[in-house]
Write an enzyme that holds these catalytic residues in place. Structure first.
Site, PDB file in Angstrom:
ATOM      1  N   SER A 295      78.973  -1.320  12.299  1.00 27.88           N
ATOM      2  CA  SER A 295      80.365  -0.922  12.434  1.00 27.88           C
ATOM      3  C   SER A 295      80.400   0.413  13.163  1.00 27.88           C
ATOM      4  O   SER A 295      79.531   1.259  12.967  1.00 27.88           O
ATOM      5  CB  SER A 295      80.982  -0.774  11.043  1.00 27.88           C
ATOM      6  OG  SER A 295      82.068   0.122  11.095  1.00 27.88           O
TER       7      SER A 295
ATOM      8  N   HIS B 174      84.015 -24.901  -7.513  1.00 29.06           N
ATOM      9  CA  HIS B 174      85.148 -23.958  -7.530  1.00 29.06           C
ATOM     10  C   HIS B 174      84.695 -22.531  -7.201  1.00 29.06           C
ATOM     11  O   HIS B 174      85.349 -21.576  -7.606  1.00 29.06           O
ATOM     12  CB  HIS B 174      85.867 -23.953  -8.882  1.00 29.06           C
ATOM     13  CG  HIS B 174      86.168 -25.316  -9.428  1.00 29.06           C
ATOM     14  ND1 HIS B 174      87.351 -25.977  -9.201  1.00 29.06           N
ATOM     15  CD2 HIS B 174      85.393 -26.174 -10.159  1.00 29.06           C
ATOM     16  CE1 HIS B 174      87.319 -27.167  -9.781  1.00 29.06           C
ATOM     17  NE2 HIS B 174      86.135 -27.319 -10.367  1.00 29.06           N
TER      18      HIS B 174
END
Ligand code: ARG
Length: 473
Positions: free
Chosen positions: A292, A171
């Site tokens: 970036s 999970h």
């Protein structure tokens, strides 16, 4: 070159096709030519087309269907065509529709009349089915080879990190400690199954449709075994209708590729997660990251994101071919010309993503401190505590689970890990707990104890690395 593909003079209708235009008074409308032509993409099949034609011509001569002189002219003419294409000197013509007619028209220019005998006892229907099978067979081999290289990279890195502890998740919640080597070997298994699927598909598809002719077979005394073996097929296909209308082999390729792309995408997703400062499990070098344009601090795992993203193309290709095929009556319909582009595109994508993933696996470095920090969060040795209660105090597992839950709650309240609790704290929950319990609460002890077959203990992982090298490389 390709004089048979003359364009219309202004104001005149184009001439009918020289290869099939006998009953046609004029050539196709411009838009008809445009929608009909496949040469823009099926030129990729040129080598397979020429190999198929050579096998066919050789067989026709052995069977006395054409003369040896015609065969010799055809074979040397085809070699010349192949050389022209390989050297980029060949002029492909849209008016000649597809690779089959482009090659044959050029052959006629080169050798004249014997070229017209090549298509005896053959149709473009069995021709294209043969060409495409040969191409897909190579594509399956390339897929398998690419997977093997990726496995080699994963196995090398698994050996290096056989004892490196990281959190295992269910999970996406910390579950139990595992080793990074064990985690990498999980992917070796997946890619091993992908290779098995590629091999299965190859074995299943390795039958020659050549000699099915248009759909019903042919009255000529052809030898289908001879062409099949010349082209490396195990045998001829058993039914001529199936021979020209089956595209299962392309679907087998695309489903194998899709499952593999899904596996690659899962690994890519993990790499994306692992690179974040929140996880900090691995670093990729400058070679596999980008910056970036606005945020100077960023190092983005673009290659991993693209491996994940490109899975969509491959799965899309499988869908498009399934949908194209599902309504077609036997045998050949022109819809089937649409079978090639999805396969070509998927193959190109698979080569790219496999190489990129192999590069990333070789490039990455585990951040052992980051993994260590993460594994301390989330009480990953709670199961070990429960197991200790079962084995040392004879408490039934269900009850041990309950007691452990109370210990976890206590540690959570104190903001510490299980091994940071005092013996008195533990005994406050279960009085019979002794000092010995602390030996099982470390993550190292936890992974080292998981020696069951297929388990994560470093000694298992080292043995699994050795076994994987034998099984896969
Ligand atoms: N270009 C065609 C294809 O790829 C070749 C077969 C054409 N056969 C035909 N009967 N028109 O499917």
């Amino acid at each position: 070159m390709n004089s048979s593909a003359k364009n219309a003079a202004p104001g005149q209708a184009p001439q009918s096709n020289e290869l099939w235009g006998g009953r046609f008074a004029r050539g196709p409308a411009e838009i008809m030519e445009k929608i009909n032509a496949s040469i823009g993409f099926d030129r990729k099949l040129w080598a397979q087309d020429i190999a198929g034609s050579k096998a066919h011509a050789a067989m026709l001569a052995v069977q006395g269907i054409i003369t040896e002189a015609d065969r010799d002219a055809i074979l040397s003419g085809l070699d010349q065509v192949a050389a022209e294409i390989a050297e980029g000197r060949f002029q492909f013509s849209t008016a000649l529709e597809d690779i089959h007619m482009n090659v044959e028209a050029r052959l006629k220019e080169l050798i004249g009349e014997p070229a017209g005998r090549l298509h005896t006892a053959r149709s473009r229907n069995d021709q294209v089915a043969t060409d495409f099978r040969l191409w897909v067979r190579d594509a399956l081999d390339r897929l398998e080879a690419g997977l093997k290289e990726l496995q080699a990279a994963l196995i090398d890195r698994a050996e290096e990190y056989a004892g490196t502890v990281m959190p295992g998740f269910t999970h996406l919640q910390v579950a139990q400690p595992v080793t990074f080597g064990h985690h990498l070997l999980a992917y070796v298994e997946m890619f091993g199954r992908d290779r098995g699927r590629a091999r299965d598909a190859r074995a299943r598809m390795n039958e020659s449709p050549l000699g099915s002719a248009a759909l019903a077979g042919t009255p000529y005394p052809i030898d289908r075994n001879m062409t099949a073996s010349a082209l490396g097929f195990d045998r001829p296909t058993a039914n001529s209708l199936d021979g020209v209308s089956d595209r299962d082999f392309a679907l087998d390729y695309l489903s194998t590729a899709s499952i593999c792309a899904m596996h690659l995408s899962r690994l890519a997703e993990e790499i994306v997660l692992w690179c974040t400062p929140q996880f900090r499990f691995i670093r990729l070098s400058d070679a596999f990251t980008t910056g970036s344009s606005i945020m100077p601090q960023k190092k983005n795992p673009d290659a991993a994101e693209l491996v994940r993203g490109k899975a969509g193309r491959v799965i899309g290709a499988l869908n498009s071919l399934l949908i194209m095929m599902k309504g077609l009556p036997l045998t050949y319909s022109k819809d089937m010309q649409e079978d090639k582009e999805p396969v070509f595109e998927a193959e190109e994508t698979m080569a790219l993503v496999l190489a990129a993933m192999t590069g990333m696996i070789r490039d990455l470095t585990a951040d052992e401190a980051g993994m260590r920090k993460a594994v301390e969060l989330g009480f990953p040795t709670a199961t070990d505590l429960a197991d200790w209660l079962v084995r040392n105090l004879g408490i039934p597992f269900r009850e041990a689970h309950h007691i452990t839950g109370r210990v976890v709650k206590l540690a959570e309240g104190k903001g510490c890990g299980l091994s940071d609790l005092s013996l008195a704290d533990m005994q406050g929950v279960e009085q019979r707990i002794t000092q010995d319990v602390f030996a099982v609460l470390s993550v190292e002890a936890s992974v080292a104890s998981r020696t069951s077959s297929g388990g994560t203990a470093p000694e298992n992982v080292r043995a699994a690395v050795k076994a994987a090298r034998e099984r896969f490389l």
